[in-house]
Design a protein around this motif. Structure first.
Motif, PDB file in Angstrom:
ATOM      1  N   ALA A   1      10.911  21.171  -2.661  1.00  0.00           N
ATOM      2  CA  ALA A   1      11.557  21.209  -3.973  1.00  0.00           C
ATOM      3  C   ALA A   1      10.797  20.381  -5.001  1.00  0.00           C
ATOM      4  O   ALA A   1      10.640  20.804  -6.164  1.00  0.00           O
ATOM      5  N   GLU A   2      10.300  19.219  -4.610  1.00  0.00           N
ATOM      6  CA  GLU A   2       9.585  18.349  -5.532  1.00  0.00           C
ATOM      7  C   GLU A   2       8.247  18.954  -5.960  1.00  0.00           C
ATOM      8  O   GLU A   2       7.826  18.798  -7.109  1.00  0.00           O
ATOM      9  N   ALA A   3       7.570  19.650  -5.048  1.00  0.00           N
ATOM     10  CA  ALA A   3       6.322  20.312  -5.421  1.00  0.00           C
ATOM     11  C   ALA A   3       6.591  21.401  -6.459  1.00  0.00           C
ATOM     12  O   ALA A   3       5.838  21.563  -7.432  1.00  0.00           O
TER      13      ALA A   3
ATOM     14  N   ARG B   1       7.310  19.627  -9.754  1.00  0.00           N
ATOM     15  CA  ARG B   1       6.108  19.083 -10.401  1.00  0.00           C
ATOM     16  C   ARG B   1       5.320  20.158 -11.124  1.00  0.00           C
ATOM     17  O   ARG B   1       4.657  19.886 -12.124  1.00  0.00           O
ATOM     18  N   ASP B   2       5.359  21.375 -10.610  1.00  0.00           N
ATOM     19  CA  ASP B   2       4.641  22.477 -11.253  1.00  0.00           C
ATOM     20  C   ASP B   2       5.441  23.114 -12.382  1.00  0.00           C
ATOM     21  O   ASP B   2       5.022  24.126 -12.947  1.00  0.00           O
ATOM     22  N   GLY B   3       6.587  22.550 -12.699  1.00  0.00           N
ATOM     23  CA  GLY B   3       7.361  23.033 -13.839  1.00  0.00           C
ATOM     24  C   GLY B   3       8.060  24.354 -13.623  1.00  0.00           C
ATOM     25  O   GLY B   3       8.370  25.062 -14.593  1.00  0.00           O
ATOM     26  N   LYS B   4       8.343  24.703 -12.387  1.00  0.00           N
ATOM     27  CA  LYS B   4       9.044  25.956 -12.097  1.00  0.00           C
ATOM     28  C   LYS B   4      10.531  25.804 -12.414  1.00  0.00           C
ATOM     29  O   LYS B   4      11.057  24.696 -12.502  1.00  0.00           O
ATOM     30  N   PRO B   5      11.244  26.909 -12.590  1.00  0.00           N
ATOM     31  CA  PRO B   5      12.649  26.841 -13.006  1.00  0.00           C
ATOM     32  C   PRO B   5      13.536  26.158 -11.972  1.00  0.00           C
ATOM     33  O   PRO B   5      13.211  26.076 -10.789  1.00  0.00           O
ATOM     34  N   GLU B   6      14.684  25.707 -12.444  1.00  0.00           N
ATOM     35  CA  GLU B   6      15.608  24.975 -11.570  1.00  0.00           C
ATOM     36  C   GLU B   6      16.035  25.802 -10.371  1.00  0.00           C
ATOM     37  O   GLU B   6      16.149  25.282  -9.255  1.00  0.00           O
ATOM     38  N   TRP B   7      16.259  27.111 -10.568  1.00  0.00           N
ATOM     39  CA  TRP B   7      16.724  27.924  -9.450  1.00  0.00           C
ATOM     40  C   TRP B   7      15.683  27.993  -8.339  1.00  0.00           C
ATOM     41  O   TRP B   7      16.036  28.069  -7.156  1.00  0.00           O
ATOM     42  N   MET B   8      14.399  27.932  -8.706  1.00  0.00           N
ATOM     43  CA  MET B   8      13.354  27.943  -7.680  1.00  0.00           C
ATOM     44  C   MET B   8      13.277  26.586  -6.972  1.00  0.00           C
ATOM     45  O   MET B   8      13.015  26.527  -5.770  1.00  0.00           O
ATOM     46  N   GLN B   9      13.508  25.511  -7.704  1.00  0.00           N
ATOM     47  CA  GLN B   9      13.597  24.198  -7.070  1.00  0.00           C
ATOM     48  C   GLN B   9      14.722  24.199  -6.034  1.00  0.00           C
ATOM     49  O   GLN B   9      14.565  23.674  -4.925  1.00  0.00           O
ATOM     50  N   VAL B  10      15.841  24.800  -6.398  1.00  0.00           N
ATOM     51  CA  VAL B  10      16.977  24.870  -5.480  1.00  0.00           C
ATOM     52  C   VAL B  10      16.637  25.721  -4.266  1.00  0.00           C
ATOM     53  O   VAL B  10      16.997  25.387  -3.129  1.00  0.00           O
ATOM     54  N   ALA B  11      15.929  26.833  -4.482  1.00  0.00           N
ATOM     55  CA  ALA B  11      15.503  27.659  -3.348  1.00  0.00           C
ATOM     56  C   ALA B  11      14.652  26.843  -2.384  1.00  0.00           C
ATOM     57  O   ALA B  11      14.797  26.947  -1.155  1.00  0.00           O
ATOM     58  N   GLY B  12      13.753  26.016  -2.935  1.00  0.00           N
ATOM     59  CA  GLY B  12      12.943  25.152  -2.085  1.00  0.00           C
ATOM     60  C   GLY B  12      13.779  24.131  -1.349  1.00  0.00           C
ATOM     61  O   GLY B  12      13.531  23.821  -0.173  1.00  0.00           O
ATOM     62  N   LEU B  13      14.791  23.621  -2.012  1.00  0.00           N
ATOM     63  CA  LEU B  13      15.652  22.603  -1.414  1.00  0.00           C
ATOM     64  C   LEU B  13      16.443  23.133  -0.226  1.00  0.00           C
ATOM     65  O   LEU B  13      16.665  22.405   0.751  1.00  0.00           O
ATOM     66  N   VAL B  14      16.855  24.389  -0.284  1.00  0.00           N
ATOM     67  CA  VAL B  14      17.773  24.911   0.748  1.00  0.00           C
ATOM     68  C   VAL B  14      17.112  25.887   1.708  1.00  0.00           C
ATOM     69  O   VAL B  14      17.757  26.341   2.663  1.00  0.00           O
TER      70      VAL B  14
ATOM     71  N   LEU C   1      22.519  32.012  -6.886  1.00  0.00           N
ATOM     72  CA  LEU C   1      21.065  32.089  -6.928  1.00  0.00           C
ATOM     73  C   LEU C   1      20.622  33.485  -7.351  1.00  0.00           C
ATOM     74  O   LEU C   1      21.223  34.488  -6.940  1.00  0.00           O
ATOM     75  N   PRO C   2      19.561  33.590  -8.147  1.00  0.00           N
ATOM     76  CA  PRO C   2      19.075  34.907  -8.554  1.00  0.00           C
ATOM     77  C   PRO C   2      18.426  35.651  -7.396  1.00  0.00           C
ATOM     78  O   PRO C   2      18.120  35.083  -6.343  1.00  0.00           O
ATOM     79  N   GLU C   3      18.203  36.905  -7.619  1.00  0.00           N
ATOM     80  CA  GLU C   3      17.660  37.797  -6.606  1.00  0.00           C
ATOM     81  C   GLU C   3      16.346  37.285  -6.012  1.00  0.00           C
ATOM     82  O   GLU C   3      16.138  37.328  -4.788  1.00  0.00           O
ATOM     83  N   ASP C   4      15.462  36.774  -6.864  1.00  0.00           N
ATOM     84  CA  ASP C   4      14.167  36.335  -6.362  1.00  0.00           C
ATOM     85  C   ASP C   4      14.274  35.112  -5.460  1.00  0.00           C
ATOM     86  O   ASP C   4      13.476  34.951  -4.535  1.00  0.00           O
ATOM     87  N   ALA C   5      15.243  34.254  -5.701  1.00  0.00           N
ATOM     88  CA  ALA C   5      15.477  33.123  -4.807  1.00  0.00           C
ATOM     89  C   ALA C   5      15.925  33.617  -3.435  1.00  0.00           C
ATOM     90  O   ALA C   5      15.506  33.083  -2.401  1.00  0.00           O
ATOM     91  N   LEU C   6      16.761  34.652  -3.425  1.00  0.00           N
ATOM     92  CA  LEU C   6      17.213  35.207  -2.146  1.00  0.00           C
ATOM     93  C   LEU C   6      16.064  35.864  -1.394  1.00  0.00           C
ATOM     94  O   LEU C   6      15.999  35.801  -0.164  1.00  0.00           O
ATOM     95  N   TYR C   7      15.141  36.510  -2.128  1.00  0.00           N
ATOM     96  CA  TYR C   7      13.942  37.039  -1.470  1.00  0.00           C
ATOM     97  C   TYR C   7      13.156  35.910  -0.814  1.00  0.00           C
ATOM     98  O   TYR C   7      12.686  36.033   0.328  1.00  0.00           O
ATOM     99  N   MET C   8      12.958  34.818  -1.546  1.00  0.00           N
ATOM    100  CA  MET C   8      12.197  33.687  -1.019  1.00  0.00           C
ATOM    101  C   MET C   8      12.823  33.141   0.256  1.00  0.00           C
ATOM    102  O   MET C   8      12.118  32.807   1.213  1.00  0.00           O
TER     103      MET C   8
END
Length: 299
Positions: free
Chosen positions: A119-121, A124-137, A223-230
């Motif tokens: 999530a922190e990486a 740091r790259d300035g990606k949206p919050e929903w992608m940070q959350v995808a990384g977190l979970v 979470l948006p569709e792309d987060a679920l894909y990830m």
């Protein structure tokens, strides 16, 4: 004698929940920008399975022998019947911290550290919050290990398609010799029970933390569709890294592929980042958690 009839195909179809439908090309994110946090990393040091320890090799041998069509149908039916626990996201992260992933040759950090490093990486790259959350979970599906899993082989590790010939791009492909599906007159063929270019929403991936978490969160998050894909495909390395299964994918899968490839560097290459302090980061991520999840999730 093995027979695959229409009823059996219906069971397989029913066992695989459909992914969220495409919302239109205008909503497709631009994933053209490369990750920046890993620019100086030696990527050759990651996923070195030939040099992996016996723990990793033995894990994949067991996984490849036991992930059969029969098992995958049964475990999906059981999933639909049972709520295994009720707890929030951060409590789930702390519970997961007790697990040591036998499939991972790249890191010995705790599970909560890996989630926060990912999530922190992304942050740091300035990606949206929903992608940070995808990384977190993204790895919280590993909680399956504490919820009656038969071992780590049906929880962690790279995923692959069951119901057709095992791709030679899967890690340690020779170990599938011990899987009865590799000798089945239908499941051992190129297309197996599937149709050409039927799309990933119509195939059955080996059961594990990706599939489990996807099914939990698609109904219990915003979470948006792309987060679920990830989340669903991040361990599907034979597809998103090695290019396997192109005979089964369709045009709709291109969006999922772009999202997963954008996510993968953060999952994989953040494992060599400096240690993180969970308690220091907790207030920030609990704020994000509250935006995308209910206070209590049914696991």
């Amino acid at each position: 004698m093995h027979v695959v009839d229409a009823r059996a195909l219906d069971i397989i179809s029913d066992a695989v929940d459909e992914v969220n439908k495409l919302k239109g090309a205008k909503n497709v994110p631009d994933w053209g920008e490369q990750s920046k946090f890993d620019a100086e990393k030696d990527k050759a040091q990651f996923r070195q399975y030939e040099d992996a320890c016996e723990r990793v090799k033995n894990f994949y041998r067991e996984q490849h022998e036991k992930q059969t069509v029969e098992y995958n149908i049964r475990v999906r039916q059981e999933f639909k019947k049972t709520v295994r626990a009720r707890m929030g996201i951060w409590d789930a992260m702390e519970m997961l911290d007790k697990l040591v992933d036998d499939s991972d040759p790249d890191t010995s950090v705790t599970q909560i550290e890996h989630l926060l490093q990912t999530a922190e990486a992304i942050r740091r790259d300035g990606k949206p919050e929903w992608m940070q959350v995808a990384g977190l979970v993204h790895d919280l599906g590993k909680l399956l290990y504490f919820f009656g899993a038969e071992g780590q082989w049906d929880v962690v590790g790279d995923t692959f398609v069951v119901g057709c010939k095992f791709a030679d791009k899967i890690i340690y492909p020779d170990t599938f010799a011990g899987n009865p599906d590799s000798r089945d007159p239908v499941y051992s063929t190129e297309y197996g029970v599937y149709q050409p270019h039927c799309g990933l929403e119509n195939v059955m991936l080996s059961w594990g933390h990706d599939e489990y978490l996807y099914h939990v969160l698609k109904k219990q998050s915003s979470l948006p569709e792309d987060a679920l894909y990830m989340i669903r495909y991040h361990s599907f390395y034979p597809w998103h890294r090695e290019g396997a299964y192109s005979h089964l994918t369709n045009a709709a899968d291109e969006r999922a592929l772009a999202a997963v490839r954008a996510f993968n560097p953060y999952d994989l290459y953040s494992k060599s980042d400096d240690p993180v302090n969970p308690e220091k980061l907790r207030p920030y991520y609990e704020t994000l958690i509250a935006k995308y999840f209910p206070e209590v999730i049914e696991w």
